[in-house]
Design a protein around this motif. Structure first.
Motif, PDB file in Angstrom:
ATOM      1  N   VAL A  61      28.585  88.084 -36.700  1.00 16.34           N
ATOM      2  CA  VAL A  61      28.930  86.730 -37.157  1.00 16.34           C
ATOM      3  C   VAL A  61      30.419  86.451 -36.950  1.00 16.34           C
ATOM      4  N   GLY A  62      31.257  87.414 -37.313  1.00 17.39           N
ATOM      5  CA  GLY A  62      32.697  87.221 -37.135  1.00 17.39           C
ATOM      6  C   GLY A  62      33.087  87.051 -35.690  1.00 17.39           C
ATOM      7  N   PHE A  63      32.487  87.840 -34.793  1.00 20.60           N
ATOM      8  CA  PHE A  63      32.847  87.742 -33.383  1.00 20.60           C
ATOM      9  C   PHE A  63      32.326  86.447 -32.766  1.00 20.60           C
ATOM     10  N   ALA A  64      31.127  86.031 -33.152  1.00 23.99           N
ATOM     11  CA  ALA A  64      30.597  84.771 -32.630  1.00 23.99           C
ATOM     12  C   ALA A  64      31.477  83.597 -33.041  1.00 23.99           C
ATOM     13  N   MET A  65      31.877  83.569 -34.304  1.00 20.64           N
ATOM     14  CA  MET A  65      32.741  82.489 -34.786  1.00 20.64           C
ATOM     15  C   MET A  65      34.121  82.567 -34.148  1.00 20.64           C
ATOM     16  N   ALA A  66      34.646  83.779 -33.965  1.00 25.79           N
ATOM     17  CA  ALA A  66      35.953  83.941 -33.329  1.00 25.79           C
ATOM     18  C   ALA A  66      35.909  83.511 -31.865  1.00 25.79           C
ATOM     19  N   SER A  67      34.800  83.774 -31.186  1.00 27.97           N
ATOM     20  CA  SER A  67      34.677  83.383 -29.776  1.00 27.97           C
ATOM     21  C   SER A  67      34.640  81.863 -29.629  1.00 27.97           C
ATOM     22  N   ILE A  68      33.916  81.199 -30.525  1.00 34.05           N
ATOM     23  CA  ILE A  68      33.855  79.735 -30.473  1.00 34.05           C
ATOM     24  C   ILE A  68      35.235  79.132 -30.730  1.00 34.05           C
ATOM     25  N   LEU A  69      35.903  79.628 -31.776  1.00 35.58           N
ATOM     26  CA  LEU A  69      37.245  79.123 -32.082  1.00 35.58           C
ATOM     27  C   LEU A  69      38.227  79.490 -30.980  1.00 35.58           C
ATOM     28  N   GLY A  70      38.103  80.690 -30.417  1.00 35.36           N
ATOM     29  CA  GLY A  70      38.995  81.106 -29.337  1.00 35.36           C
ATOM     30  C   GLY A  70      38.834  80.252 -28.102  1.00 35.36           C
ATOM     31  N   LEU A  71      37.589  79.908 -27.759  1.00 36.73           N
ATOM     32  CA  LEU A  71      37.355  79.032 -26.602  1.00 36.73           C
ATOM     33  C   LEU A  71      37.957  77.655 -26.845  1.00 36.73           C
ATOM     34  N   ILE A 152      39.491  84.408 -37.918  1.00 29.21           N
ATOM     35  CA  ILE A 152      40.814  83.833 -37.678  1.00 29.21           C
ATOM     36  C   ILE A 152      41.690  84.825 -36.911  1.00 29.21           C
ATOM     37  N   GLY A 153      41.660  86.102 -37.314  1.00 26.03           N
ATOM     38  CA  GLY A 153      42.513  87.087 -36.665  1.00 26.03           C
ATOM     39  C   GLY A 153      42.163  87.312 -35.211  1.00 26.03           C
ATOM     40  N   TYR A 154      40.877  87.429 -34.902  1.00 32.64           N
ATOM     41  CA  TYR A 154      40.459  87.732 -33.531  1.00 32.64           C
ATOM     42  C   TYR A 154      40.446  86.500 -32.630  1.00 32.64           C
ATOM     43  N   SER A 155      40.322  85.323 -33.208  1.00 25.83           N
ATOM     44  CA  SER A 155      40.270  84.112 -32.379  1.00 25.83           C
ATOM     45  C   SER A 155      41.546  83.935 -31.569  1.00 25.83           C
ATOM     46  N   ALA A 156      42.686  84.371 -32.106  1.00 26.65           N
ATOM     47  CA  ALA A 156      43.948  84.230 -31.378  1.00 26.65           C
ATOM     48  C   ALA A 156      43.961  85.103 -30.126  1.00 26.65           C
ATOM     49  N   PHE A 157      43.445  86.331 -30.240  1.00 29.77           N
ATOM     50  CA  PHE A 157      43.385  87.221 -29.077  1.00 29.77           C
ATOM     51  C   PHE A 157      42.334  86.758 -28.072  1.00 29.77           C
ATOM     52  N   ILE A 158      41.188  86.317 -28.571  1.00 29.38           N
ATOM     53  CA  ILE A 158      40.120  85.850 -27.686  1.00 29.38           C
ATOM     54  C   ILE A 158      40.541  84.575 -26.958  1.00 29.38           C
ATOM     55  N   ALA A 159      41.350  83.748 -27.609  1.00 34.93           N
ATOM     56  CA  ALA A 159      41.838  82.526 -26.957  1.00 34.93           C
ATOM     57  C   ALA A 159      42.644  82.858 -25.709  1.00 34.93           C
ATOM     58  N   GLU A 160      43.471  83.891 -25.790  1.00 34.73           N
ATOM     59  CA  GLU A 160      44.258  84.300 -24.626  1.00 34.73           C
ATOM     60  C   GLU A 160      43.375  84.878 -23.526  1.00 34.73           C
ATOM     61  N   VAL A 161      42.295  85.559 -23.906  1.00 31.56           N
ATOM     62  CA  VAL A 161      41.350  86.092 -22.922  1.00 31.56           C
ATOM     63  C   VAL A 161      40.678  84.942 -22.175  1.00 31.56           C
TER      64      VAL A 161
END
Length: 275
Positions: A61-71, A152-161
């Motif tokens: 759940v955390g990774f799915a939400m982080a991926s959406i926010l990161g995109l 929130i924490g992982y979305s910043a890193f995924i956004a750069e990816v």
């Protein structure tokens, strides 16, 4: 004249026999036999494995939400709007500079009360009419506070990816899609994203595996994941070696299994790209 060393083959690493995997498999089978035959290890494993469901749930759940926010953040960083670009950069730089465990405490004990205050402020007229009850801080479980913090924490890193993967797409193909009259959404859906995913997938997979490990930090909030179950058992039985050996064993099964699955997916994508 000095002879030049042979150029490394891109396919050579994939052709190597996975001796490391064989060694890990032998160790894993040995530990599995020990767990099955030793009553102490069996008891520890049964206790600790109760937290696997929570760990998997928090990670997925955390990774799915982080991926959406990161995109979304990546698209904002690449937009034509200066305001959106600066907001995305501000978010990424600030969040990447905060340790995950600090973010967990902040979201759990500062962010959650602030969110409750905001929701109660917005719904105050409905509360006065008796249509809904005021929201309390305890209504937001520690599990969801932990998931929100990881998101929130992982979305910043995924956004750069995502941003790097999108920028890696050849501009000529984007211009060709524009010439064909495709809308911005169609260009992203049919041209940019299918090509960017090949670049995005490896680092995105690494972040996914990293989140499996970082999900253990939710134990500091008392969430009953693998680490928390091990901590509770070890503190009561004083069997620290046996307990944390089993905890490490379960995490290795999860992370190595995910790594192998992602590696196979990457190989399939590379093969489809060369066809």
């Amino acid at each position: 004249m000095t002879a030049l060393p042979p150029e490394p083959s891109q396919d050579a690493p994939d052709d190597d026999f996975p001796w490391w995997l064989l060694a890990l498999a032998v160790i894993g089978v040995g530990l599995a036999i020990l767990i099955a035959t030793n009553d102490l290890y069996t008891q520890v494993f049964r206790t600790v494995s109760r937290g696997v469901q929570i760990t998997v749930f928090v990670t997925l759940v955390g990774f799915a939400m982080a991926s959406i926010l990161g995109l979304l953040l990546a698209l904002m960083a690449l937009s034509n709007s200066l305001v959106l670009r600066q907001i995305a950069r501000f978010y990424v730089e600030v969040i990447r500079g905060i340790p995950i465990i600090v973010l967990l405490f902040y979201i759990a004990f500062v962010g959650a009360p602030a969110l409750v205050w905001l929701i109660n402020g917005v719904t105050w007229p409905l509360q006065q009419l008796g249509w809904i009850e005021p929201l309390l801080v305890r209504d937001i479980s520690l599990l969801w506070r932990a998931i929100l913090a990881l998101m929130i924490g992982y979305s910043a890193f995924i956004a750069e990816v995502f941003r790097a993967g999108i920028l890696a797409v050849d501009k000529g193909q984007i211009e060709a899609a524009e010439a064909l009259g495709l809308s911005p959404f169609q260009r992203f859906r049919f041209v940019v994203f299918p090509q960017a995913i090949r670049t995005i997938l490896p680092p995105l997979g690494n972040d996914f595996v990293a989140m499996v490990k970082d999900s253990s930090l939710v134990s500091v909030l008392g969430v009953a994941d693998i680490t928390q179950m091990g901590k509770v058992y070890a503190s009561g039985s004083f069997r620290f070696f046996e307990t944390y050996s089993i905890v490490a064993y379960i995490y290795l099964i999860l992370t190595i299994g995910l790594s192998l699955a992602l590696r196979q997916l990457e190989k399939r994508l590379r093969k489809s790209q060369h066809r």
